[in-house]
Design an enzyme around this catalytic site. Structure first.
Site, PDB file in Angstrom:
ATOM      1  N   ASP A   1       0.845  -1.200   0.000  1.00 59.37           N
ATOM      2  CA  ASP A   1       0.000   0.000   0.000  1.00 59.37           C
ATOM      3  C   ASP A   1       0.879   1.248   0.000  1.00 59.37           C
ATOM      4  O   ASP A   1       1.614   1.489   0.953  1.00 59.37           O
ATOM      5  CB  ASP A   1      -0.890  -0.001   1.256  1.00 59.37           C
ATOM      6  CG  ASP A   1      -1.840   1.179   1.273  1.00 59.37           C
ATOM      7  OD1 ASP A   1      -2.864   1.117   0.568  1.00 59.37           O
ATOM      8  OD2 ASP A   1      -1.553   2.181   1.962  1.00 59.37           O
TER       9      ASP A   1
ATOM     10  N   TYR B   1       3.050   9.831  -0.168  1.00 64.89           N
ATOM     11  CA  TYR B   1       4.085   9.197   0.675  1.00 64.89           C
ATOM     12  C   TYR B   1       5.490   9.443   0.121  1.00 64.89           C
ATOM     13  O   TYR B   1       6.479   9.243   0.823  1.00 64.89           O
ATOM     14  CB  TYR B   1       3.872   7.676   0.812  1.00 64.89           C
ATOM     15  CG  TYR B   1       2.562   7.247   1.445  1.00 64.89           C
ATOM     16  CD1 TYR B   1       1.702   8.162   2.034  1.00 64.89           C
ATOM     17  CD2 TYR B   1       2.194   5.899   1.465  1.00 64.89           C
ATOM     18  CE1 TYR B   1       0.493   7.756   2.597  1.00 64.89           C
ATOM     19  CE2 TYR B   1       0.997   5.491   2.034  1.00 64.89           C
ATOM     20  CZ  TYR B   1       0.147   6.425   2.587  1.00 64.89           C
ATOM     21  OH  TYR B   1      -1.036   6.008   3.141  1.00 64.89           O
TER      22      TYR B   1
ATOM     23  N   LYS C   1      -2.647   6.067  -4.472  1.00 61.98           N
ATOM     24  CA  LYS C   1      -3.784   6.951  -4.165  1.00 61.98           C
ATOM     25  C   LYS C   1      -3.632   8.322  -4.802  1.00 61.98           C
ATOM     26  O   LYS C   1      -2.517   8.833  -4.931  1.00 61.98           O
ATOM     27  CB  LYS C   1      -3.905   7.113  -2.636  1.00 61.98           C
ATOM     28  CG  LYS C   1      -3.835   5.799  -1.878  1.00 61.98           C
ATOM     29  CD  LYS C   1      -4.094   5.929  -0.392  1.00 61.98           C
ATOM     30  CE  LYS C   1      -3.775   4.631   0.327  1.00 61.98           C
ATOM     31  NZ  LYS C   1      -2.404   4.510   0.807  1.00 61.98           N
TER      32      LYS C   1
ATOM     33  N   HIS D   1      -7.774   9.514  -2.038  1.00 68.34           N
ATOM     34  CA  HIS D   1      -7.133   9.429  -0.713  1.00 68.34           C
ATOM     35  C   HIS D   1      -7.992  10.002   0.414  1.00 68.34           C
ATOM     36  O   HIS D   1      -7.957   9.525   1.542  1.00 68.34           O
ATOM     37  CB  HIS D   1      -5.789  10.167  -0.767  1.00 68.34           C
ATOM     38  CG  HIS D   1      -4.787   9.703   0.239  1.00 68.34           C
ATOM     39  ND1 HIS D   1      -3.444   9.619  -0.009  1.00 68.34           N
ATOM     40  CD2 HIS D   1      -4.936   9.273   1.515  1.00 68.34           C
ATOM     41  CE1 HIS D   1      -2.812   9.168   1.060  1.00 68.34           C
ATOM     42  NE2 HIS D   1      -3.705   8.955   2.005  1.00 68.34           N
TER      43      HIS D   1
ATOM     44  N   ASN E   1     -10.865   7.069   3.655  1.00 68.26           N
ATOM     45  CA  ASN E   1     -11.312   8.072   4.630  1.00 68.26           C
ATOM     46  C   ASN E   1     -12.730   8.561   4.360  1.00 68.26           C
ATOM     47  O   ASN E   1     -13.091   9.675   4.760  1.00 68.26           O
ATOM     48  CB  ASN E   1     -10.340   9.266   4.660  1.00 68.26           C
ATOM     49  CG  ASN E   1      -8.975   8.888   5.169  1.00 68.26           C
ATOM     50  OD1 ASN E   1      -8.830   8.485   6.319  1.00 68.26           O
ATOM     51  ND2 ASN E   1      -7.958   8.974   4.320  1.00 68.26           N
TER      52      ASN E   1
ATOM     53  N   GLN F   1     -10.737   2.482   2.422  1.00 71.34           N
ATOM     54  CA  GLN F   1      -9.595   2.303   3.340  1.00 71.34           C
ATOM     55  C   GLN F   1      -9.699   3.353   4.443  1.00 71.34           C
ATOM     56  O   GLN F   1      -9.627   4.551   4.166  1.00 71.34           O
ATOM     57  CB  GLN F   1      -8.274   2.452   2.571  1.00 71.34           C
ATOM     58  CG  GLN F   1      -7.066   2.226   3.457  1.00 71.34           C
ATOM     59  CD  GLN F   1      -5.728   2.426   2.755  1.00 71.34           C
ATOM     60  OE1 GLN F   1      -4.938   3.280   3.132  1.00 71.34           O
ATOM     61  NE2 GLN F   1      -5.468   1.636   1.728  1.00 71.34           N
TER      62      GLN F   1
ATOM     63  N   SER G   1      -3.585   2.025   9.804  1.00 72.58           N
ATOM     64  CA  SER G   1      -3.083   2.229  11.172  1.00 72.58           C
ATOM     65  C   SER G   1      -3.625   1.141  12.108  1.00 72.58           C
ATOM     66  O   SER G   1      -4.095   1.444  13.222  1.00 72.58           O
ATOM     67  CB  SER G   1      -3.432   3.625  11.703  1.00 72.58           C
ATOM     68  OG  SER G   1      -2.905   4.633  10.860  1.00 72.58           O
TER      69      SER G   1
ATOM     70  N   ARG H   1      10.108  -6.739  12.873  1.00 70.97           N
ATOM     71  CA  ARG H   1       8.683  -6.421  13.077  1.00 70.97           C
ATOM     72  C   ARG H   1       7.840  -6.734  11.835  1.00 70.97           C
ATOM     73  O   ARG H   1       6.673  -7.112  11.952  1.00 70.97           O
ATOM     74  CB  ARG H   1       8.531  -4.940  13.433  1.00 70.97           C
ATOM     75  CG  ARG H   1       9.040  -4.609  14.829  1.00 70.97           C
ATOM     76  CD  ARG H   1       8.938  -3.125  15.047  1.00 70.97           C
ATOM     77  NE  ARG H   1       9.219  -2.752  16.423  1.00 70.97           N
ATOM     78  CZ  ARG H   1       9.267  -1.479  16.841  1.00 70.97           C
ATOM     79  NH1 ARG H   1       9.065  -0.491  15.988  1.00 70.97           N
ATOM     80  NH2 ARG H   1       9.508  -1.203  18.101  1.00 70.97           N
TER      81      ARG H   1
HETATM   82  N1  LIG Z   1      -5.405   6.142   3.521  1.00 68.85           N
HETATM   83  C1  LIG Z   1      -4.911   6.865   4.508  1.00 68.85           C
HETATM   84  O1  LIG Z   1      -5.252   8.047   4.708  1.00 68.85           O
HETATM   85  C2  LIG Z   1      -3.919   6.220   5.443  1.00 68.85           C
HETATM   86  C3  LIG Z   1      -3.607   6.842   6.651  1.00 68.85           C
HETATM   87  C4  LIG Z   1      -2.705   6.217   7.506  1.00 68.85           C
HETATM   88  C5  LIG Z   1      -2.154   4.987   7.141  1.00 68.85           C
HETATM   89  N2  LIG Z   1      -2.452   4.410   5.944  1.00 68.85           N
HETATM   90  C6  LIG Z   1      -1.834   3.123   5.500  1.00 68.85           C
HETATM   91  O2  LIG Z   1      -1.836   2.204   6.577  1.00 68.85           O
HETATM   92  C7  LIG Z   1      -0.505   1.818   6.887  1.00 68.85           C
HETATM   93  C8  LIG Z   1      -0.330   1.505   8.367  1.00 68.85           C
HETATM   94  O3  LIG Z   1      -0.668   2.602   9.177  1.00 68.85           O
HETATM   95  P1  LIG Z   1       0.420   3.453   9.974  1.00 68.85           P
HETATM   96  O4  LIG Z   1       1.685   3.466   9.216  1.00 68.85           O
HETATM   97  O5  LIG Z   1      -0.234   4.738  10.313  1.00 68.85           O
HETATM   98  O6  LIG Z   1       0.587   2.745  11.362  1.00 68.85           O
HETATM   99  P2  LIG Z   1       0.599   1.277  12.005  1.00 68.85           P
HETATM  100  O7  LIG Z   1       0.916   0.220  11.030  1.00 68.85           O
HETATM  101  O8  LIG Z   1      -0.645   1.206  12.808  1.00 68.85           O
HETATM  102  O9  LIG Z   1       1.817   1.448  13.035  1.00 68.85           O
HETATM  103  C9  LIG Z   1       3.100   1.746  12.589  1.00 68.85           C
HETATM  104  C10 LIG Z   1       3.923   2.135  13.811  1.00 68.85           C
HETATM  105  O10 LIG Z   1       4.052   1.022  14.698  1.00 68.85           O
HETATM  106  C11 LIG Z   1       5.429   0.627  14.787  1.00 68.85           C
HETATM  107  N3  LIG Z   1       5.437  -0.844  14.735  1.00 68.85           N
HETATM  108  C12 LIG Z   1       5.222  -1.630  13.646  1.00 68.85           C
HETATM  109  N4  LIG Z   1       5.236  -2.932  13.978  1.00 68.85           N
HETATM  110  C13 LIG Z   1       5.470  -2.993  15.301  1.00 68.85           C
HETATM  111  C14 LIG Z   1       5.612  -4.052  16.228  1.00 68.85           C
HETATM  112  N5  LIG Z   1       5.492  -5.315  15.836  1.00 68.85           N
HETATM  113  N6  LIG Z   1       5.862  -3.756  17.522  1.00 68.85           N
HETATM  114  C15 LIG Z   1       5.980  -2.476  17.926  1.00 68.85           C
HETATM  115  N7  LIG Z   1       5.848  -1.399  17.095  1.00 68.85           N
HETATM  116  C16 LIG Z   1       5.592  -1.664  15.790  1.00 68.85           C
HETATM  117  C17 LIG Z   1       6.117   1.271  13.605  1.00 68.85           C
HETATM  118  O11 LIG Z   1       7.464   1.595  13.911  1.00 68.85           O
HETATM  119  P3  LIG Z   1       8.698   1.039  13.005  1.00 68.85           P
HETATM  120  O12 LIG Z   1       8.401   1.368  11.577  1.00 68.85           O
HETATM  121  O13 LIG Z   1       9.876   1.781  13.569  1.00 68.85           O
HETATM  122  O14 LIG Z   1       8.754  -0.434  13.269  1.00 68.85           O
HETATM  123  C18 LIG Z   1       5.318   2.559  13.439  1.00 68.85           C
HETATM  124  O15 LIG Z   1       5.733   3.533  14.378  1.00 68.85           O
HETATM  125  C19 LIG Z   1       0.310   3.024   6.401  1.00 68.85           C
HETATM  126  O16 LIG Z   1       1.685   2.755   6.332  1.00 68.85           O
HETATM  127  C20 LIG Z   1      -0.370   3.329   5.101  1.00 68.85           C
HETATM  128  O17 LIG Z   1       0.034   2.412   4.092  1.00 68.85           O
HETATM  129  C21 LIG Z   1      -3.344   5.005   5.088  1.00 68.85           C
END
Ligand SMILES: NC(=O)c1ccc[n+]([C@@H]2O[C@H](COP(=O)([O-])OP(=O)(O)OC[C@H]3O[C@@H](n4cnc5c(N)ncnc54)[C@H](OP(=O)(O)O)[C@@H]3O)[C@@H](O)[C@H]2O)c1
Length: 270
Positions: A47, A52, A77, A108, A137, A158, A185, A233
């Site tokens: 994704d 990004y 997106k 997006h 969103n 998403q 997230s 991780r």
């Molecule tokens: N469409 C949208 O508007 C939108 C918005 C937000 C996100 N997204 C998508 O969703 C994806 C995931 O969401 P996100 O990046 O916000 O957050 P997430 O996956 O909920 O969390 C990522 C955070 O958790 C840490 N982490 C990852 N695995 C871990 C583990 N096993 N133990 C402890 N900490 C861990 C990561 O740090 P490290 O990297 O240092 O391990 C990072 O700080 C995004 O990357 C993106 O592709 C889309």
């Protein structure tokens, strides 16, 4: 369920339930390494998004992996500033990715021009530039307005989703309309990984809090998109196919809902 399990979108295209998130991996070399680690760990769904700034890193990792392009599901997106010309925005994304199509192209965020842009995404879809089109969103209100004008029902919405933001009404609405919900997230962006209730529950399964959160999404029938830049991780977050959260514990996790938003809040987007 296993790491490469897929579900069919409303257009018949198969999407892997586990995807790899790439937000906030702006450095293209770091992104390339992370995506390669994800592909090596068995993820087959990446994704990304124009905003990004890492589409080129995603594309080069996929090429370097040696895995055939058609075996990997790629999402990007349409960013908010690019609604004046979505055709060009997708062409730019494809050039950066080094691909001639994406598997899923999403609006997006529900900006005011969303419905006009949707008609253009429908045309891009019919030209084969994106195998599926969807949104991100969108609330029930945004989706209802879109469905009034849509010729193609979005394949996906998403949104932020985890036990601390359990958007049941939105999931119900999407399910009724044939729109698959993707959980972004899913690890609460890190905000609740130390919640003692979650830590204790995870320990009972011999799993980490992150693994419990990923598994909760999968058992809800959601596509789930955990992100990490760390190889350990990345593997850990995918190691969730050897246990089942009991229905009693699923209910406990459901009860953690506190409407926590760690990212956007589109509720008041006009
Ligand atoms: N469409 C949208 O508007 C939108 C918005 C937000 C996100 N997204 C998508 O969703 C994806 C995931 O969401 P996100 O990046 O916000 O957050 P997430 O996956 O909920 O969390 C990522 C955070 O958790 C840490 N982490 C990852 N695995 C871990 C583990 N096993 N133990 C402890 N900490 C861990 C990561 O740090 P490290 O990297 O240092 O391990 C990072 O700080 C995004 O990357 C993106 O592709 C889309």
């Amino acid at each position: 369920m296993q790491i490469d399990s897929t579900v069919k979108l409303n257009n018949g295209v198969k999407i892997p339930l586990l995807g790899f998130g790439t937000w906030q991996i702006a450095d293209s070399k770091v992104c390339e390494r992370a995506v390669l680690a994800a592909l090596n760990a068995g993820y087959r769904h990446i994704d990304t998004a124009a905003i990004y700034g890492n589409e080129s890193g995603v594309g080069s990792a996929i090429r370097k992996s040696g895995i055939p392009r058609e075996e990997i599901f790629v999402t990007t997106k349409l960013w908010n500033d690019h609604h004046d010309d979505p055709v060009r925005a997708l062409e730019d994304s494809l050039r950066r990715l080094g691909m001639d199509y994406v598997d899923l192209y999403l609006i997006h965020f529900p900006v005011p021009q969303r419905n006009a842009s949707w008609k253009i995404l429908e045309a891009l879809h019919s030209r084969g530039k994106c195998r599926s089109i969807g949104v991100s969103n969108f609330t029930v209100r945004h989706l209802s307005g879109l469905l009034d004008i849509a010729g193609v029902v979005p394949a996906v919405n998403q949104v932020e989703l985890h036990p601390y933001l359990y958007q049941m009404d939105l999931i119900d609405f999407c399910t009724k309309k044939g729109i698959l919900v993707e959980a972004y997230s899913p690890l609460t962006h890190g905000a609740r990984l130390s919640d003692p209730r979650l830590v204790a529950l995870a320990a009972r399964y011999g799993k980490s809090p992150a693994q419990l959160l990923v598994r909760w999404c999968l058992q809800k029938g959601l596509v789930v998109l955990p992100k990490s830049v760390r190889e350990d991780r990345i593997a850990e977050n995918a190691d969730v196919f050897d246990f089942i959260i009991s229905s009693a514990d699923m209910a406990v996790l459901d009860g953690f809902n506190e409407n926590l938003r760690t990212c956007w809040d589109p509720t008041d987007a006009p």
